[in-house]
Structure formats: structure tokens, C-alpha cells
Design a protein around this motif. Structure first.
Motif, PDB file in Angstrom:
ATOM      1  N   PRO A 220      35.389  34.754  48.171  1.00 47.84           N
ATOM      2  CA  PRO A 220      35.197  35.587  46.989  1.00 47.84           C
ATOM      3  C   PRO A 220      35.759  34.900  45.742  1.00 47.84           C
ATOM      4  O   PRO A 220      36.524  33.933  45.844  1.00 47.84           O
ATOM      5  CB  PRO A 220      36.001  36.839  47.327  1.00 47.84           C
ATOM      6  CG  PRO A 220      37.119  36.337  48.198  1.00 47.84           C
ATOM      7  CD  PRO A 220      36.518  35.223  49.020  1.00 47.84           C
ATOM      8  N   ALA A 221      35.384  35.409  44.568  1.00 44.43           N
ATOM      9  CA  ALA A 221      35.926  34.882  43.315  1.00 44.43           C
ATOM     10  C   ALA A 221      37.388  35.276  43.166  1.00 44.43           C
ATOM     11  O   ALA A 221      37.809  36.349  43.612  1.00 44.43           O
ATOM     12  CB  ALA A 221      35.127  35.423  42.131  1.00 44.43           C
ATOM     13  N   GLU A 222      38.144  34.397  42.556  1.00 46.49           N
ATOM     14  CA  GLU A 222      39.553  34.696  42.276  1.00 46.49           C
ATOM     15  C   GLU A 222      39.630  35.421  40.930  1.00 46.49           C
ATOM     16  O   GLU A 222      39.820  34.818  39.876  1.00 46.49           O
ATOM     17  CB  GLU A 222      40.378  33.414  42.250  1.00 46.49           C
ATOM     18  CG  GLU A 222      41.872  33.668  42.226  1.00 46.49           C
ATOM     19  CD  GLU A 222      42.714  32.402  42.359  1.00 46.49           C
ATOM     20  OE1 GLU A 222      43.937  32.521  42.523  1.00 46.49           O
ATOM     21  OE2 GLU A 222      42.132  31.301  42.314  1.00 46.49           O
ATOM     22  N   VAL A 223      39.445  36.733  40.981  1.00 46.56           N
ATOM     23  CA  VAL A 223      39.472  37.580  39.784  1.00 46.56           C
ATOM     24  C   VAL A 223      40.251  38.849  40.108  1.00 46.56           C
ATOM     25  O   VAL A 223      40.498  39.171  41.271  1.00 46.56           O
ATOM     26  CB  VAL A 223      38.047  37.951  39.304  1.00 46.56           C
ATOM     27  CG1 VAL A 223      37.314  36.718  38.788  1.00 46.56           C
ATOM     28  CG2 VAL A 223      37.238  38.620  40.409  1.00 46.56           C
ATOM     29  N   SER A 224      40.610  39.593  39.084  1.00 46.02           N
ATOM     30  CA  SER A 224      41.401  40.812  39.265  1.00 46.02           C
ATOM     31  C   SER A 224      40.562  41.927  39.884  1.00 46.02           C
ATOM     32  O   SER A 224      39.327  41.897  39.858  1.00 46.02           O
ATOM     33  CB  SER A 224      41.943  41.274  37.916  1.00 46.02           C
ATOM     34  OG  SER A 224      40.881  41.732  37.086  1.00 46.02           O
ATOM     35  N   GLN A 225      41.244  42.918  40.422  1.00 45.26           N
ATOM     36  CA  GLN A 225      40.558  44.082  40.971  1.00 45.26           C
ATOM     37  C   GLN A 225      39.767  44.806  39.889  1.00 45.26           C
ATOM     38  O   GLN A 225      38.694  45.351  40.155  1.00 45.26           O
ATOM     39  CB  GLN A 225      41.566  45.048  41.607  1.00 45.26           C
ATOM     40  CG  GLN A 225      42.053  44.612  42.980  1.00 45.26           C
ATOM     41  CD  GLN A 225      40.917  44.535  43.996  1.00 45.26           C
ATOM     42  OE1 GLN A 225      40.666  43.490  44.590  1.00 45.26           O
ATOM     43  NE2 GLN A 225      40.215  45.636  44.189  1.00 45.26           N
ATOM     44  N   ALA A 226      40.300  44.820  38.674  1.00 45.34           N
ATOM     45  CA  ALA A 226      39.603  45.486  37.568  1.00 45.34           C
ATOM     46  C   ALA A 226      38.252  44.816  37.301  1.00 45.34           C
ATOM     47  O   ALA A 226      37.251  45.490  37.060  1.00 45.34           O
ATOM     48  CB  ALA A 226      40.469  45.462  36.313  1.00 45.34           C
ATOM     49  N   VAL A 227      38.221  43.483  37.358  1.00 43.22           N
ATOM     50  CA  VAL A 227      36.972  42.759  37.146  1.00 43.22           C
ATOM     51  C   VAL A 227      36.002  43.044  38.294  1.00 43.22           C
ATOM     52  O   VAL A 227      34.801  43.283  38.076  1.00 43.22           O
ATOM     53  CB  VAL A 227      37.231  41.240  37.010  1.00 43.22           C
ATOM     54  CG1 VAL A 227      35.928  40.445  37.121  1.00 43.22           C
ATOM     55  CG2 VAL A 227      37.916  40.947  35.684  1.00 43.22           C
ATOM     56  N   LYS A 228      36.498  43.025  39.521  1.00 43.51           N
ATOM     57  CA  LYS A 228      35.640  43.323  40.671  1.00 43.51           C
ATOM     58  C   LYS A 228      35.005  44.699  40.532  1.00 43.51           C
ATOM     59  O   LYS A 228      33.814  44.882  40.811  1.00 43.51           O
ATOM     60  CB  LYS A 228      36.439  43.233  41.971  1.00 43.51           C
ATOM     61  CG  LYS A 228      36.848  41.826  42.356  1.00 43.51           C
ATOM     62  CD  LYS A 228      37.693  41.824  43.632  1.00 43.51           C
ATOM     63  CE  LYS A 228      38.161  40.418  43.981  1.00 43.51           C
ATOM     64  NZ  LYS A 228      39.037  40.401  45.179  1.00 43.51           N
ATOM     65  N   LYS A 229      35.788  45.673  40.091  1.00 36.51           N
ATOM     66  CA  LYS A 229      35.270  47.030  39.939  1.00 36.51           C
ATOM     67  C   LYS A 229      34.205  47.092  38.854  1.00 36.51           C
ATOM     68  O   LYS A 229      33.200  47.811  38.991  1.00 36.51           O
ATOM     69  CB  LYS A 229      36.421  47.997  39.640  1.00 36.51           C
ATOM     70  CG  LYS A 229      37.306  48.269  40.848  1.00 36.51           C
ATOM     71  CD  LYS A 229      38.428  49.240  40.508  1.00 36.51           C
ATOM     72  CE  LYS A 229      39.300  49.524  41.733  1.00 36.51           C
ATOM     73  NZ  LYS A 229      40.415  50.453  41.410  1.00 36.51           N
ATOM     74  N   GLN A 230      34.399  46.343  37.750  1.00 43.27           N
ATOM     75  CA  GLN A 230      33.384  46.288  36.704  1.00 43.27           C
ATOM     76  C   GLN A 230      32.063  45.746  37.248  1.00 43.27           C
ATOM     77  O   GLN A 230      30.993  46.306  37.002  1.00 43.27           O
ATOM     78  CB  GLN A 230      33.839  45.378  35.558  1.00 43.27           C
ATOM     79  CG  GLN A 230      34.885  45.934  34.627  1.00 43.27           C
ATOM     80  CD  GLN A 230      35.150  44.965  33.485  1.00 43.27           C
ATOM     81  OE1 GLN A 230      34.294  44.759  32.614  1.00 43.27           O
ATOM     82  NE2 GLN A 230      36.318  44.346  33.486  1.00 43.27           N
ATOM     83  N   VAL A 231      32.148  44.646  38.005  1.00 41.08           N
ATOM     84  CA  VAL A 231      30.947  44.010  38.545  1.00 41.08           C
ATOM     85  C   VAL A 231      30.248  44.936  39.537  1.00 41.08           C
ATOM     86  O   VAL A 231      29.015  45.106  39.502  1.00 41.08           O
ATOM     87  CB  VAL A 231      31.305  42.665  39.209  1.00 41.08           C
ATOM     88  CG1 VAL A 231      30.084  42.077  39.916  1.00 41.08           C
ATOM     89  CG2 VAL A 231      31.836  41.675  38.174  1.00 41.08           C
ATOM     90  N   GLN A 232      31.016  45.546  40.425  1.00 39.77           N
ATOM     91  CA  GLN A 232      30.432  46.454  41.414  1.00 39.77           C
ATOM     92  C   GLN A 232      29.782  47.658  40.743  1.00 39.77           C
ATOM     93  O   GLN A 232      28.698  48.103  41.164  1.00 39.77           O
ATOM     94  CB  GLN A 232      31.509  46.901  42.397  1.00 39.77           C
ATOM     95  CG  GLN A 232      31.991  45.797  43.322  1.00 39.77           C
ATOM     96  CD  GLN A 232      33.284  46.146  44.042  1.00 39.77           C
ATOM     97  OE1 GLN A 232      33.954  47.132  43.713  1.00 39.77           O
ATOM     98  NE2 GLN A 232      33.650  45.334  45.024  1.00 39.77           N
ATOM     99  N   ALA A 233      30.393  48.185  39.693  1.00 44.14           N
ATOM    100  CA  ALA A 233      29.823  49.333  38.976  1.00 44.14           C
ATOM    101  C   ALA A 233      28.510  48.953  38.310  1.00 44.14           C
ATOM    102  O   ALA A 233      27.545  49.736  38.326  1.00 44.14           O
ATOM    103  CB  ALA A 233      30.825  49.846  37.934  1.00 44.14           C
TER     104      ALA A 233
END
Length: 382
Positions: A220-233
Motif C-alpha cells: 500500500p501507499a505510505e500515506v496517513s489514514q486521513a488521506v486513505k479515507k479521502q481516497v476511499q470516499a
């Protein structure tokens, strides 16, 4: 009722990889493709010879299968719509889901209309458009509205002279122009939705591009949980709004202040999801087949802590199978090579890809491993 015979418009490596997993689901694949030496022909149970946009070939394809899906989006949407009306052909994704996405300007407009974050954009259609504010803030990105892929039809323009020269060189066509985003990372996600409305997302990944062509992907990408949630949304919103039945690839930009902006949508399996063949228990290709054949969806699980996928791109004009180079790469630990069996090479052509499964300790070395594979692959370039 689940479909058993799946038609695919397109016979390249994406359909080839779909064909590799179809038997595991007890499905038959019938492909429509221009040439009998296209990669997917070797995996298909039947072949309709015809160009991607040949609706008469698609009409024949429809007589042999239960449902039709897509390997690429270079289709004639109006002609396919007549097949829906006259023959009741079932396309998944539906033509209504594809309609806002095939033209890149219309895609941008649609994403804006449903509230997804995107770069500022406009049309370059006439000389006066060169005087608009967006055409004066450089660098700027220029894109062909249709049929651009692997960096073709995309230009990062540094000044007004270059902008005018590129536009005139191609006969002053209607082009998409958008602001250049000074991103910190390029990200991507695969998202699938079935006819029951179930939505499945794969891990957010980081992609590395050179001259607008993907060279490698870290999952997976090394990014914050906040970024992951943005992408998933973003992914979930898109496929829900379009009522997608199928799998989409979404490419995105990440900015220094952790904003996520949509770059492009691929309404099919995508290069950024190739790692799933070896790194996940359900690949993107199996997931596409599950959605279109109405087989229950199961969330994919990574089989290793992480992975890195490297594209093997053509760098010369030849008919070599590069066996020696592939054997060298195969000696690297936990490495899987997928060779597409294309009969000729030319610069930039995707000939295959390599996936390396990584432990938690190796995750930080992903870029180094990608560079090692590229050094072996491109070793003979002067």
C-alpha cells in the motif's frame, strides 16, 4: 442468474490476465479483438475478429455470450447503444455509466458536478481561449479529449509559445486544459461494485510516473489514514453515483497539505492494480469477472505486508522476448514475472510486469527494489 459466458471488447494484456483467472470461476471468455496474435486470444474460448469500435463485430460477440464487459474504453458508444435497444445486449459497466467518462473534458465536468475534488480546467477550442487565465498560468497540462493513454495525448506545457505550438501542430483540435498540480505523490485505487450495490475497495497505492507513463507501483501507499479515507470516499462516491457494475481504477494527486485531487478515471482494470495478481487473494481481474457475472464479492486480502510492481516497457524496436533479462529478474526473491507474449517491441510498449512481495522489514526498500529491476531491464540502453 449468474452469467457463464463473458464477452470482452479488447484482446490485449488486460483481457489476457482476465482470461487467466476465468477458469477458476468456471467462466468462459469470448474476446473481440483486431488481430489473432493479440495476447488474450490464447486464453479465450472463442474470438470475434474486429476493431474495438466495430459494432457489427460486437453484435456477433453478443450472440455468443451472456454479458459483455470491456478491456478499454475506445468504443463507439452510440453504436453500442443501438445494440442495447435492438438486441437487448447487457453491458457491464452499463453504457450510461461509461457515457460521462470517455471524453476527458466531459469526465472533468461530471466529476465537478458530483462534488469530487479536481484541478481547475477548461477547453481550448479557439484562439481567444489562449487568453483565458488558465492558459496564462504555467506550467499547464494539455490533454487530448479521447484516446489518450500511456502518456500519449498529454503534455505538460511550460510557456505560451509551447502551448500555441503544440495546439497548432495537431491542427487546433478541441483539447482539455487544466492546472498543473505540484503533487507530493501520485496515488491510485481500484474500486468494484456489483449489481446488488456492494462496493469493494483495494488498498490505496503509490504510482511513479516518468513522462506520464507508469513505471512502478507500491502497495500500500505510505500515506496517513486521513488521506486513505479521502481516497476511499472518492472511489465509493463515484461508483455509487454512476451505479457501476464492474471495476474502476482511479488515479489521484496528493498535495503537500494532504489534499487529494482526482487525476483520471479508468472504467476497467488498470495498470495500478496489476500487483493484485500476486499480492492479493482476489486479483482485480477476478473481481471484474465476479462483478459482471454476479458472483458474490469478497473483500480482497493482501498476501504479504506490501508489494512493488514494475512495468517492463519497450525501449527499442525489436522482436525479442528478452528471455535472458527476464531470467535475471526472476532470480530476485519473491518475484513474479508476467510476460504478455506480444510479438514485437517498440519504445514505451507494455511488454510485461514484475511483482515483488515484501515483508514489513523490506517495505522501506520498495523504491530501491524497483530501481534494481529497472537497472536489469534497461541495462543495454546506451
Amino acid at each position: 442468474m449468474a452469467a457463464k459466458k463473458i464477452g470482452v471488447i479488447g484482446g490485449g494484456q488486460l483481457a489476457w490476465m482476465m482470461g487467466s483467472v476465468a477458469p477458476n470461476l468456471d467462466l468462459e471468455l469470448i474476446v473481440q479483438t483486431p488481430k489473432y496474435n493479440d495476447p488474450a486470444v490464447s486464453k479465450a474460448q472463442n474470438v470475434i475478429l474486429g476493431a474495438i469500435a466495430d459494432s457489427q463485430a460486437t453484435a456477433k460477440l453478443a450472440t455468443l455470450c451472456d454479458v459483455i464487459t470491456f478491456e478499454n474504453e475506445f468504443i463507439d458508444l452510440d453504436a453500442l447503444q443501438s445494440l442495447v435497444e435492438q438486441q437487448g445486449v447487457i453491458f457491464r459497466p452499463s453504457l450510461d455509466a461509461l457515457a460521462p467518462l470517455l471524453d476527458k473534458y466531459e469526465q472533468r465536468s461530471y466529476l465537478q458536478s458530483i462534488g469530487l475534488p479536481i484541478p481547475k480546467f477548461s477547453l481550448l477550442e479557439q484562439k481567444s481561449d489562449l487568453q483565458t487565465p488558465l492558459c496564462k498560468k504555467f506550467p499547464v497540462v494539455l490533454k487530448a479529449r479521447r484516446h489518450g493513454y500511456d502518456g500519449q495525448g498529454t503534455f505538460i506545457v511550460k510557456d505560451a509559445v509551447e502551448l500555441s505550438a503544440i495546439w497548432h501542430k495537431y491542427g487546433c483540435p478541441s483539447l482539455l486544459i487544466e492546472e498543473f498540480i505540484p503533487f507530493t505523490k501520485e496515488l491510485a485505487i481500484m474500486v468494484a461494485r456489483n449489481n446488488s450495490g456492494e462496493i469493494i475497495t483495494y488498498p490505496v497505492v503509490e504510482t511513479y510516473q516518468k513522462q506520464q507513463v507508469c513505471h512502478w507501483v507500491i502497495a500500500p501507499a505510505e500515506v496517513s489514514q486521513a488521506v486513505k479515507k479521502q481516497v476511499q470516499a472518492i472511489a465509493r462516491t463515484l461508483v455509487e453515483k454512476l451505479q457501476v457494475v464492474g471495476i474502476f481504477g482511479i488515479e489521484l494527486f496528493l498535495t503537500s497539505d494532504e489534499r487529494v485531487l482526482v487525476n483520471e478515471i479508468a472504467p476497467r482494470t488498470h495498470n495500478s492494480g496489476h500487483y493484485t495478481l500476486d499480492a492479493c487473494d482476489i486479483s482485480q481481474f477476478e473481481m471484474q469477472l465476479r462483478t459482471v457475472a454476479e458472483i458474490p464479492l469478497t473483500p480482497p486480502v493482501m498476501k504479504s505486508h506490501a508489494s512493488v510492481m514494475v512495468n517492463l516497457l519497450g525501449y527499442e524496436t525489436s522482436d525479442s522476448d528478452y528471455l535472458e533479462k527476464r531470467q535475471q529478474i526472476a532470480q530476485l526473491p519473491n518475484t513474479y514475472i508476467h510476460w504478455y507474449g506480444k510479438t514485437d517491441s517498440h519504445p514505451g510498449r507494455k511488454l510485461g510486469h514484475v511483482t515483488v512481495l515484501l515483508s514489513a522489514e523490506e517495505y522501506s526498500q520498495a523504491e530501491e527494489i524497483a530501481n534494481k529491476i529497472e537497472s536489469l531491464w534497461y541495462s543495454s540502453i546506451p
